[in-house]
Design an enzyme around this catalytic site. Structure first.
Site, mmCIF file in Angstrom:
data_model
loop_
_atom_site.group_PDB
_atom_site.id
_atom_site.type_symbol
_atom_site.label_atom_id
_atom_site.label_comp_id
_atom_site.label_asym_id
_atom_site.label_seq_id
_atom_site.Cartn_x
_atom_site.Cartn_y
_atom_site.Cartn_z
ATOM 1 N N GLU A 41 0.814 -1.230 0.000
ATOM 2 C CA GLU A 41 0.000 0.000 0.000
ATOM 3 C C GLU A 41 0.843 1.273 0.000
ATOM 4 O O GLU A 41 0.529 2.243 -0.694
ATOM 5 C CB GLU A 41 -0.917 -0.009 1.231
ATOM 6 N N ASP A 42 1.923 1.285 0.788
ATOM 7 C CA ASP A 42 2.643 2.541 1.042
ATOM 8 C C ASP A 42 4.015 2.655 0.391
ATOM 9 O O ASP A 42 4.706 3.650 0.584
ATOM 10 C CB ASP A 42 2.818 2.737 2.569
#
Length: 747
Positions: free
Chosen positions: A80-81
């Site tokens: 996600e990051d």
């Protein structure tokens, strides 16, 4: 403690319960996560890797999960990051770990119509992931627990938002999975931010009486210990005080003081066998006076999440009531850790996911088909969080239902055909109404008839379980299509009338497709049917359409004004032509150059002029004109990319660029657009509104959006007299705290 020391602590924790874990892979996952998150910081200013390490520590220490779960916890934010991908994680570790990480990752930012829609999609994704592999939700809960433990670094608005989400979603899921310890901590941490005054009042009250309470618990524990030792029953006994949120719920929902709460104190007696559980119950009832109606046997009828225990509330020798919970060691493991207890002795994830295929997870997903977002979230809370009632069929089979359930819920729990043919119900041999609230131990008999008309429309309000509501909805959807359409149309038209919107505005050929897209239905009849069977509401349909209608009306108004302006131009041109004929006979005087909307077009009089929307010029800007086909001259700012020197020199349009200038008779104001880029914070819109107000700016519209990296972008549509007034407004906006850039969009 350094990052390396924290990782070593994690290794030691895993080694303590799973010495056969794959420590090489766990270290590889840690090192990959550390590289991927390099340079990222948490709100506290700590390196980001602290968070995945803490989540892995919770997964190991509190839940005692397998190697794959520890690796997935360390990697849970990389997809996600960071630039890391599912394929990369799958290749370096395993497809299972990549799927776990992706399951834990939040949904990609999608613009939903409402907060409920967004929450519903997140929930659906989690439930689907849970039904495949329960470890997804266990890691997700550990992730939320660490975020709640470090919530003090977030803004007050974020604290409240996350705490409410935790209370409404993560605590109920923890409860449903039987993870009581984590559920209590999530509730207490949420309460701390949702009602800090109430939380502080309870904590300070408990602290003030700590000595008195500790002494009482020590005395009672010693009495139970002594009697069980005399009888030779092998046991462990310990006491605890009810956790703050539990006290809060009783104090504020039942309007009770701390002294009036029966089970403020609870003692646990853990024994070796089920037989010993019932022996200890007899001993406790002999030592202390039992309080009637406060005994529950969850060993004979376990809760759906697998919880088993005997509960009894008794009056102590000091006149203080307290609860005693009696269970075996295995029952205690399941009570504390829930589904996670199944993983305690698993190594390297063998049999991974088998415990996750819970019927209730699939049922939750199936029961929500056709429900709207608010109903979905409400049903989820009822199914997951309510206490259960256990009732019996006449044959002695147990059915568990949510607290407050009625005979309708019972009928549909047996079979949808039983519910659809239901004409009455008996509870303990007596005829009861459909809205009769069932109690623990009731024997329920459903009376059916082949000639039954099917469920009534009020049954949706009476039914408490999402299963019953879903089956009723399906019946109406299938059996009563024409009636649904008629009822839905009536409700929709009534709501339109209430809002003052004529039906012809909805059915207009150019607006209907846009409005149907807004409510996500293919036709009006589909929408009416959904309103009729309860899958959608007329209020929501009209409110979603209303905003779109206002936008269309503004667009039509602008087109009408443009048409009127064009007509006026023609009339003016005709008058001008006749005056020129008359003037031809008169001696020539000095030429008067007339401007149109404040614009003088070189070599042309009475020419239709429009201002380009790509760069919205105002008096004082350097401008250039472009002769359009059929729409007169379009005026651009000289610095607009659409009027760049290259564009003007292009052979295909070179002859259509024309010199224009501002006249002396400009309009009172001109529409233009500003883009403001800011660091997102609370009260930002208020400050921008204040700046617009203090500069006496006429505002046509404000649009805003937030980005994932905590920035906010505002698009302001305003009317300006000239570039000087515009410059003054831009300077004022620049002075607002957090504003990074104010620009005039072009191109």
């Amino acid at each position: 403690m350094t990052i390396q020391e924290q990782f070593e602590q994690l290794e030691n924790t895993v080694r303590s319960y799973n010495p056969a874990a794959d420590f090489a892979q766990i270290r590889a996952a840690f090192e990959f996560a550390e590289r991927s998150h390099a340079g990222q910081k948490r709100k506290s200013g700590e390196p980001y890797i602290i968070h995945p390490l803490a989540v892995a520590q919770i997964v190991a220490e509190e839940l005692k999960l397998d190697s794959e779960s520890i690796e997935a916890a360390l990697l849970h934010d990389v997809i996600e990051d960071t630039p890391a991908t599912h394929e990369e994680v799958s290749r370096l570790f395993s497809p299972t770990i990549a799927d776990l990480v992706e399951g834990v990752s939040k949904l990609t930012r999608i613009q939903y119509a409402t907060k409920e829609d967004e929450q519903m999609e997140n929930l659906r994704k989690m439930l689907i992931a849970m039904s495949k592999d329960i470890r997804v939700i266990l890691i997700k809960i550990a992730d939320r627990l660490h975020n709640m433990r470090t919530m003090e670094y977030q803004s007050p608005a974020k604290q409240k938002q996350k705490s409410l989400e935790t209370m409404e979603i993560y605590a109920p899921i923890s409860h449903r999975l039987g993870m009581q310890r984590i559920k209590w901590e999530l509730e207490d941490l949420s309460l701390k931010y949702l009602d800090p005054v109430g939380y502080e009042e309870i904590v300070s009250n408990l602290d003030a009486r700590k000595q008195e309470y500790d002494a009482f618990m020590a005395r009672t524990q010693a009495q139970i210990d002594e009697r069980l030792d005399q009888l030779g029953i092998s046991h462990i006994v310990y006491g605890r005080i009810k956790h703050p949120y539990s006290i809060y719920r009783k104090m504020f929902s039942q309007n009770k003081s701390l002294n009036e709460i029966f089970d403020l104190f609870a003692f646990r007696v853990i024994v070796d066998t089920v037989g010993d559980c019932y022996n200890v119950l007899g001993v406790v009832h002999d030592l202390y006076k039992p309080i009637l109606g406060r005994f529950k046997d969850y060993i004979g009828t376990p809760k759906p999440n697998g919880y088993q225990s005997l509960h009894t509330t008794v009056m102590g020798n000091d006149g203080i009531p307290f609860e005693v919970q009696i269970r075996t060691r295995e029952m205690h493991e399941i009570a504390e850790y829930g589904v996670a207890a199944h993983w305690k002795y698993k190594q390297n994830g063998q049999g991974a996911g088998t415990e996750g295929r819970y019927e209730w997870v699939r049922r939750l997903l199936e029961n929500q088909e056709g429900a709207d977002a608010e109903d979905y979230i409400h049903s989820l809370k009822v199914d997951m969080f309510s206490d259960e009632v256990f009732v019996f069929t006449p044959n002695g089979d147990v059915q568990n239902l949510p607290a407050g359930a009625t005979p309708i819920d019972f009928a549909y729990a047996i079979h949808s055909a039983v519910g659809n043919r239901m004409v009455g119900a008996k509870v303990n041999g007596r005829i009861v109404t459909f809205d009769h609230v069932l109690k623990n131990g009731d024997i329920v008999e459903i009376l059916t008839s082949k000639n039954a008309k099917g469920p009534g429309r009020d049954w949706m309000k009476i039914a408490k379980s999402s299963e019953a509501r879903s089956k009723i909805r399906q019946w109406f959807k299938k059996e009563k299509k024409e009636e649904n359409i008629a009822n839905g149309r009536a409700a929709f038209e009534a709501e339109l009338k209430h809002c003052g919107i004529p039906m012809r505005d909805i059915t207009a050929a150019d607006t209907l497709p846009v409005l149907l897209k807004k409510v996500s239905y293919g036709s009006l009849d589909e929408m009416y049917a959904a309103i009729g069977y309860g899958g959608f509401t007329a209020q929501k349909a009209v409110s979603r359409m209303q905003g779109e209608l206002q936008r269309i009306a503004k667009h039509h108004q602008a087109e009408k004004l443009a048409a009127e302006a064009a007509e006026a131009q023609k009339e003016e041109a005709a008058k001008s032509a006749s005056s020129k004929t008359a003037a031809a006979a008169k001696p020539a005087g000095p030429k008067h150059v007339k401007s149109e909307q404040g614009i003088i077009v070189e070599g042309l009089d009475n020419c239709l002029v429009k201002f380009s929307k790509c760069c919205t010029p105002v008096p004082g800007d350097e401008i250039v004109g472009f002769i359009t086909r059929g729409y007169g001259v379009s005026v651009h700012r000289a610095d607009c990319p659409n009027a760049s020197p290259e564009k003007r020199a292009a052979p295909e349009t070179a002859g259509r660029w024309i010199k224009v200038s501002w006249g002396t008779d400009t309009n009172e104001s001109y529409p233009t657009t500003l883009e403001v880029v800011c660091k997102d914070r609370q009260g930002l819109l208020l400050d921008i509104s204040a700046a617009l107000s203090t500069t006496n700016t006429f505002v046509l519209g404000i649009n805003s959006r937030s980005t994932e990296d905590q920035f906010a972008i505002f698009r302001l549509e305003v009317r300006m007299r000239d570039s000087q007034q515009l410059s003054s407004l831009m300077n004022r906006l620049h002075q607002i705290s957090g504003v990074l850039k104010v620009t005039r969009p072009a191109g």
